[in-house]
Write an enzyme that holds these catalytic residues in place. Structure first.
Site, PDB file in Angstrom:
ATOM      1  N   GLU A 161       0.791  -1.234   0.000  1.00  0.00           N
ATOM      2  CA  GLU A 161       0.000   0.000   0.000  1.00  0.00           C
ATOM      3  C   GLU A 161       0.824   1.287   0.000  1.00  0.00           C
ATOM      4  O   GLU A 161       0.798   2.066   0.965  1.00  0.00           O
ATOM      5  CB  GLU A 161      -0.982  -0.004   1.174  1.00  0.00           C
ATOM      6  CG  GLU A 161      -1.952  -1.163   1.107  1.00  0.00           C
ATOM      7  CD  GLU A 161      -3.132  -1.038   2.062  1.00  0.00           C
ATOM      8  OE1 GLU A 161      -3.056  -0.228   3.003  1.00  0.00           O
ATOM      9  OE2 GLU A 161      -4.132  -1.737   1.843  1.00  0.00           O
ATOM     10  N   GLU A 356      -5.287  -8.426  -0.075  1.00  0.00           N
ATOM     11  CA  GLU A 356      -6.071  -8.207   1.159  1.00  0.00           C
ATOM     12  C   GLU A 356      -7.519  -7.935   0.805  1.00  0.00           C
ATOM     13  O   GLU A 356      -7.800  -7.207  -0.147  1.00  0.00           O
ATOM     14  CB  GLU A 356      -5.580  -6.969   1.934  1.00  0.00           C
ATOM     15  CG  GLU A 356      -4.307  -7.149   2.691  1.00  0.00           C
ATOM     16  CD  GLU A 356      -3.916  -5.870   3.448  1.00  0.00           C
ATOM     17  OE1 GLU A 356      -4.804  -5.107   3.857  1.00  0.00           O
ATOM     18  OE2 GLU A 356      -2.697  -5.666   3.608  1.00  0.00           O
TER      19      GLU A 356
HETATM   20  C1  GAL Z   1      -4.763  -2.254   4.968  1.00  0.00           C
HETATM   21  C2  GAL Z   1      -3.469  -2.600   5.613  1.00  0.00           C
HETATM   22  C3  GAL Z   1      -3.567  -3.649   6.649  1.00  0.00           C
HETATM   23  C4  GAL Z   1      -4.824  -3.657   7.449  1.00  0.00           C
HETATM   24  C5  GAL Z   1      -6.052  -3.399   6.608  1.00  0.00           C
HETATM   25  C6  GAL Z   1      -7.311  -3.134   7.385  1.00  0.00           C
HETATM   26  O1  GAL Z   1      -4.732  -0.925   4.560  1.00  0.00           O
HETATM   27  O2  GAL Z   1      -2.542  -3.026   4.663  1.00  0.00           O
HETATM   28  O3  GAL Z   1      -2.409  -3.579   7.433  1.00  0.00           O
HETATM   29  O4  GAL Z   1      -4.748  -2.929   8.593  1.00  0.00           O
HETATM   30  O5  GAL Z   1      -5.867  -2.309   5.761  1.00  0.00           O
HETATM   31  O6  GAL Z   1      -7.415  -1.826   7.793  1.00  0.00           O
END
Ligand code: GAL
Length: 767
Positions: A161, A356
């Site tokens: 990110e 993710e």
């Molecule tokens: C993303 C991040 C993660 C996690 C997720 C939920 O932005 O890479 O570390 O926290 O969001 O907020």
């Protein structure tokens, strides 16, 4: 469904789960400092978090038991290189090696992310990402990573990110290192970060001990179309890959980060829009950034609506009040997931991994000691279903990493919102497998087959009926049943119908807006895969203000031959209401075909017609070939074959629009049964049947018809291919759905237990 080698996994990051220990030899990161400065919800910290650094063995065993075969995790740069460069902390190398080996022993394929935001504080003090030396620093780190882990790990991701690192960390100051730099400085940082990515790819490959796969994991909300129209899709794509944010939020975009990495150049539109803020960008820089990669990662959580405005320019659309949201207030947008996957795989040439996706909930432990996180299951079911749709339409997607395995330290939000599929009691470090983990286990095991999109729906399928205007019709369909139709000649309500002359529309279910005929064609499983080229039944409510014509219907064989392949028409009536001393026409008095022809041709109607008394609650079965007519003042629920063929024998010499309606004398004489069935065989009372049970009124090869009087509550098993229901009196609840007089619905195949409550009368049918 997904291909056999689709990668199903979970994701996490080091800082969020590992915890620390006094002896671990790690260096400080910008997050340690940011946390100490009091920037976290309730002043919480990640010193222990899930204590994963001491518990990974049992955590991986739990993953194995849950059937998890891939794990995207990150390593902490400053744990490995406490000063960011220079001396290596051997304890960290040993720990991460053991972690990777333990994963593998448990059948879990490691996907190692080098940088998930833990920038070494020592390097921050030398200028951090703003110092161009960061390219070399990160390159050195990549060399150490390759030398120490590439013999046991094949999959690497450089940076997680970048949008957050630059935007939240350095522009808005909302995350570590909490800086609010000038816009040009943040462009310099973004450029340095992309170059550092390139350098890392080079060094990972250069020092790797075997062939490795390398990717990148950016993020960004998805601009997705408000409707599925071509125009809205075009507008959404334009925003998704464009630059619509104000300059104090410029990093929220896809293409500034992904175009250079995956395509080798900054997007033209951005170069134009940002020109006054940009650092010097050389050809060599772009070559460095554009290293060959094996896959593209993308973290996707949600999106926002865009449509084509009047001038053709994109327009942002507000969400409706009550739009579903997660515990951390993110909108739940599975369609955005679908479109994000489509748009990314269209634009970029690499296979996509969702690195993710997941949902924050305020999970609690129930009195049974378990965590029933139904909201998360619904979320994942709809998102992964959306991914399947994109995949089946050709999107080049290879894997999905659910965020996240354990509830953990959610950055500035501390432990407030829980993202895990495994619950963590942060007091005791006890793990509890949430329902969603067991659900996900099934999805992985079946390669998506267990997703609800691949199951027959268990929803009640409500229908919006179609009403017709007839010279003999009245106003009760509107006044008694509440159908929103104008006119004083409303004759019929086609309540459950897939006939082209009145195809009902689904409402209040996932097939909202579909025609019943379409659902029958595209989802035969919903109707038990019945062998029939059309939905076989048609359920009507008929309001006869005046007499209907004297008529007769053909059977299947006759209709097939003479009516263009139509079905014949077997039908039956339940008398919902009628006048005192009402009658109905059923049968005739001719003894032979000869006599029949004479009576009809000579118009001896009073000799011919057989009229019988009826009362509310009577039930009449009308075989094809039976002369029949409903008399004025009678309200009827009709169950019939799906056909609209009627032969009119006599119409009381009435005029419609100044002309008599067409009669079908020859066909009528052809099909009328002589002599007619006895009255006793045609009419029976269906009043005062036992309450709270299914009472069968009639069964034949075409249909079974039932009546239910619900008073209080009742239940039964829906084990038929499908089950039609019309509420004819009162109101109540059916499996949690409020229903009332005039509602028509279908219970699909495999529906299971039907639970009814209230005070109501229902006429039901199946085949
Ligand atoms: C993303 C991040 C993660 C996690 C997720 C939920 O932005 O890479 O570390 O926290 O969001 O907020």
């Amino acid at each position: 469904m997904f291909q056999d080698d689709f990668v199903w996994g979970v994701a996490s990051s080091a800082y969020q789960v590992e915890g620390t220990d006094a002896e671990d030899g790690r260096g400080r990161t910008v997050w340690d400092k940011f946390v100490e400065e009091g920037n976290i919800y309730e002043n919480q910290n990640a010193r222990t978090s899930c204590d994963h650094m001491h518990r990974y063995k049992s955590d991986y065993a739990l993953m194995r038991n849950l059937g998890i075969k891939a794990y995207r995790f990150s390593i902490n740069w400053a744990r490995i290189l406490p000063e960011g460069t220079g001396p290596v902390n051997e304890k960290a190398i040993a720990m991460y090696r053991d972690m990777i080996l333990t994963m593998k022993k448990n059948g879990i394929t490691p996907y190692l992310t080098m940088f998930h935001w833990e920038f070494p504080q020592a390097l921050q003090e030398k200028g951090g990402w703003l110092n161009e030396d960061v390219v070399e620093w990160f390159g050195e780190y990549a060399k150490v990573v390759a030398e120490n882990f590439s013999d046991i790990c094949e999959n690497f991701i450089t940076i997680n990110e970048p949008q957050c690192v630059v935007g939240l960390g350095h522009l808005r100051g909302a995350q570590a290192p909490g800086l609010k730099l000038s816009v040009p400085e943040t462009f310099q940082i973004a450029h340095n970060l992309l170059k550092a990515h390139g350098k890392a790819v080079i060094n990972l490959r250069k020092y790797a001990k075997q062939e490795i796969k390398v990717g990148f994991a950016p993020t960004g909300g998805v601009a997705y179309p408000y409707t599925d129209s071509k125009e809205d899709i075009g507008a959404a794509k334009k925003v998704y890959f464009g630059f619509y944010n104000p300059m104090d939020n410029w990093t929220w975009n896809i293409s500034w980060f992904s175009d250079p990495v995956f395509l080798g150049h900054y997007p033209k539109e951005g170069l134009e829009k940002f020109k006054e803020y940009l650092p010097v960008i050389t050809k060599e820089d772009m070559e460095l950034i554009h290293q060959p990669l094996d896959f593209m990662g993308q973290n996707i959580y949600n999106g926002y609506y865009v449509r084509a405005g009047k001038d053709g320019e994109p327009e942002f659309v507000d969400r409706a009040p009550g739009f579903p949201r997660t515990a951390n207030n993110w909108p739940i947008t599975p369609r955005a997931f679908y479109y994000g996957i489509k748009f990314l795989t269209e634009r970029y040439p690499l296979p996509l991994y969702i690195t993710e996706n997941g949902m924050a909930c305020h999970d609690t432990v129930g009195s049974d000691g378990r965590v029933h996180d139904t909201d998360r299951i619904n979320f994942l079911d709809s998102y992964i279903g959306a991914m399947q749709k994109a995949y089946e339409e050709g999107a080049n997607i290879k894997g999905y990493f659910l965020w996240t395995f354990l509830d953990n330290f959610e950055w500035t939000e501390g432990y407030k919102d829980r993202f895990g599929i495994v619950y963590v009691d942060f007091q005791t470090q006890r793990r509890i497998v949430k329902d969603s983990a067991l659900w996900y286990q099934k999805v992985m095991e079946t390669n998506g087959e267990s997703l609800s999109m691949n199951q027959t729906t268990k929803e009640i399928l409500f229908l919006n009926p179609v009403c017709t205007h007839n010279i003999w019709g009245g106003t009760r369909l509107r006044e008694d049943f509440g159908y929103p139709v104008e006119g004083n000649d409303l004759g019929e309500c086609w309540g459950i119908s897939a006939h082209p002359n009145g195809d009902g529309t689904l409402r209040d279910c996932s097939y909202q807006g579909w025609k019943l005929s379409e659902l029958w064609e595209k989802h035969p499983e919903i109707f038990g895969n019945v062998e029939s080229d059309r939905f076989p039944l048609l359920i009507k409510i008929i309001d006869a203000k005046d007499d209907l014509s004297i008529q007769v219907h053909p059977n299947d064989a006759y209709a097939k031959e003479h009516e263009n392949g139509s079905l014949g028409k077997m039908e039956c009536w339940y008398i919902l209401d009628c006048k005192e001393n009402a009658t109905i026409v059923i049968g005739h008095n001719a003894k032979t075909k000869e006599e029949l022809r004479q009576m009809i041709e000579e118009g001896r109607w009073s000799d011919f017609i057989r009229e019988v008394p009826i009362k509310k609650g009577d039930f009449l079965q009308i075989d094809p070939g039976t002369v029949h007519a409903i008399k004025g003042g009678t309200l009827i629920l009709e169950t019939q074959q799906n056909s609209d063929i009627t032969y009119r024998v006599y119409d009381y010499d009435r005029l419609s629009n100044g002309k008599p309606r067409e009669l079908h004398i020859e066909k009528s004489i052809d099909v009328i049964t002589v002599p007619a069935k006895s009255v006793a065989d045609s009419v029976k009372s269906a009043e005062n049947l036992p309450v709270n049970q299914l009472n069968e009124l009639y069964a034949c090869q075409y249909y079974h018809v039932y009546k239910m009087e619900v008073s209080g509550s009742m239940s039964f098993e829906q084990d038929k291919p499908f089950f039609n229901m019309t509420v004819t009196e009162g109101d109540g609840i059916v499996n949690g759905q409020p229903v009332k007089k005039g509602d028509h619905f279908i219970l699909p195949n495999g529906f299971g237990t039907v639970e009814l409550q209230g005070e109501m009368q229902i006429i039901a049918s199946t085949i």
